[in-house]
Write an enzyme that holds these catalytic residues in place. Structure first.
Site, PDB file in Angstrom:
ATOM      1  N   ARG A  14       4.568  -4.341  -6.729  1.00  0.00           N
ATOM      2  CA  ARG A  14       4.222  -4.706  -8.087  1.00  0.00           C
ATOM      3  C   ARG A  14       5.709  -4.032  -9.070  1.00  0.00           C
ATOM      4  O   ARG A  14       6.049  -4.557  -9.949  1.00  0.00           O
ATOM      5  CB  ARG A  14       3.024  -4.322  -8.240  1.00  0.00           C
ATOM      6  CG  ARG A  14       2.187  -5.222  -7.416  1.00  0.00           C
ATOM      7  CD  ARG A  14       0.634  -4.873  -8.191  1.00  0.00           C
ATOM      8  NE  ARG A  14       0.339  -5.459  -9.700  1.00  0.00           N
ATOM      9  CZ  ARG A  14      -0.688  -4.956 -10.552  1.00  0.00           C
ATOM     10  NH1 ARG A  14      -1.659  -4.343  -9.833  1.00  0.00           N
ATOM     11  NH2 ARG A  14      -0.644  -5.402 -11.646  1.00  0.00           N
ATOM     12  N   CYS A  74      -0.732   2.352 -14.551  1.00  0.00           N
ATOM     13  CA  CYS A  74      -0.729   1.755 -13.482  1.00  0.00           C
ATOM     14  C   CYS A  74      -0.826   0.086 -14.167  1.00  0.00           C
ATOM     15  O   CYS A  74      -0.019  -0.303 -14.978  1.00  0.00           O
ATOM     16  CB  CYS A  74      -1.969   1.933 -12.598  1.00  0.00           C
ATOM     17  SG  CYS A  74      -3.432   1.850 -13.516  1.00  0.00           S
TER      18      CYS A  74
END
Length: 298
Positions: A176, A234
């Protein structure tokens, strides 16, 4: 303060009938059935905490997928869970404390002094052969008084400039960060200048945090040093709290970016970098690299 309590320590507290509030924060991305899992089995006396509705305000693009709730709403939730001033709180989940760290950070941020994560979570308790129970637990309401702002935090504006003077860590999975895979947020990649530091590397194969020395060496290999300002993000501010806890175990204070990448990637004025490198350099507003190889600016 060490953010961890091990199974033996918790078992001793409960055996001595010392006031302890247990919070079960069963939640994982892609698994909406946390409460169902809780009803099947949980630590004796543990109260279920719903991350989606009690640890976050409704999602809005400008604040991300899990915005922090209003202080008064969070205090009301903590009272529903039976927390009183001066209580010791121990939170856990069944995913290496990746979700439970959210309530740990929020309670610490709200001024509660003794909040711990059960190291290894439900799996460690089960592995020790200790009893579990099923069904809901509805505690006597508490009267805790909470505040706000006791833990360092940053917003998107601070995240833009943070890599110029400190370290910004991206706690998501490496794919990611690199922009190879993005299951939920509108753009793939990372905040320019951020360094990949997956939260999964904070724990061993049993979901227990690595020892303090091992965590310190891990973060030092990423550039963390005493005196260097560190911030963490995050996807939506949940697992980044786990990294803040890991940094604390290692002896490094760190700020949390609660909006995280879900907030950042929803703002078309903010650039996004891709690839394995931080993707930050001269010649682009705010010090980020111009559009091209290794970065995307939208």
């Amino acid at each position: 303060m060490n953010p961890l309590m091990d199974v033996a320590g918790l078992q001793a507290r409960l055996a001595d009938h010392r006031r302890t509030v247990l919070l079960d924060v069963r939640w994982a991305l892609g698994d909406p059935h946390g409460y169902r899992h809780y009803l099947q089995e949980h630590l004796p006396g543990a109260v279920f905490v719903d991350l989606q509705t009690e640890l976050a305000a409704p999602a809005v693009p400008e604040r991300g997928r899990h915005p922090l709730p209003a202080a008064e709403d969070f205090e009301a939730g903590a009272r529903r869970w039976g927390i009183n001033d001066g209580d010791v709180v121990v939170a856990y989940d069944d995913s290496g404390n990746m979700a439970a760290a959210r309530v740990w950070w929020m309670l610490r941020n709200a001024g509660l002094a003794e909040v711990y994560l059960l190291d290894g979570g439900l799996a460690a308790w089960r592995a020790a052969g200790l009893p579990l129970e099923a069904g809901p637990v509805v505690p006597e309401p508490g009267g805790v008084h909470l505040t706000n702002g006791k833990m360092p935090a940053i917003d998107a504006a601070a995240a833009v400039a943070w890599p110029d003077a400190g370290l910004l860590l991206d706690a998501r999975a490496g794919e990611r960060y690199r922009g190879e895979f993005e299951p939920i947020d509108p753009r793939a990649g990372h905040i320019p200048g951020a360094i990949s530091a997956p939260t999964s590397e904070n724990v061993d194969g049993n979901g227990r945090f690595l020892a303090a020395g091992a965590l310190r060496r891990r973060f030092e290999s990423l550039g963390v040093r005493d005196g260097v300002q560190v911030a963490v993000y995050c996807g939506s501010g949940v697992t980044a709290a786990h990294e803040v806890a890991a940094l604390e175990i290692a002896g490094f204070p760190a700020a949390l970016y609660p909006g995280s990448f879900s907030e950042w990637s929803n703002n078309p004025a903010l650039p996004v970098a891709t690839g394995a490198e931080p993707g930050r350099g001269s010649g682009w507003p705010g010090g980020t690299t111009p559009p091209g190889k290794g970065s995307v600016a939208l």
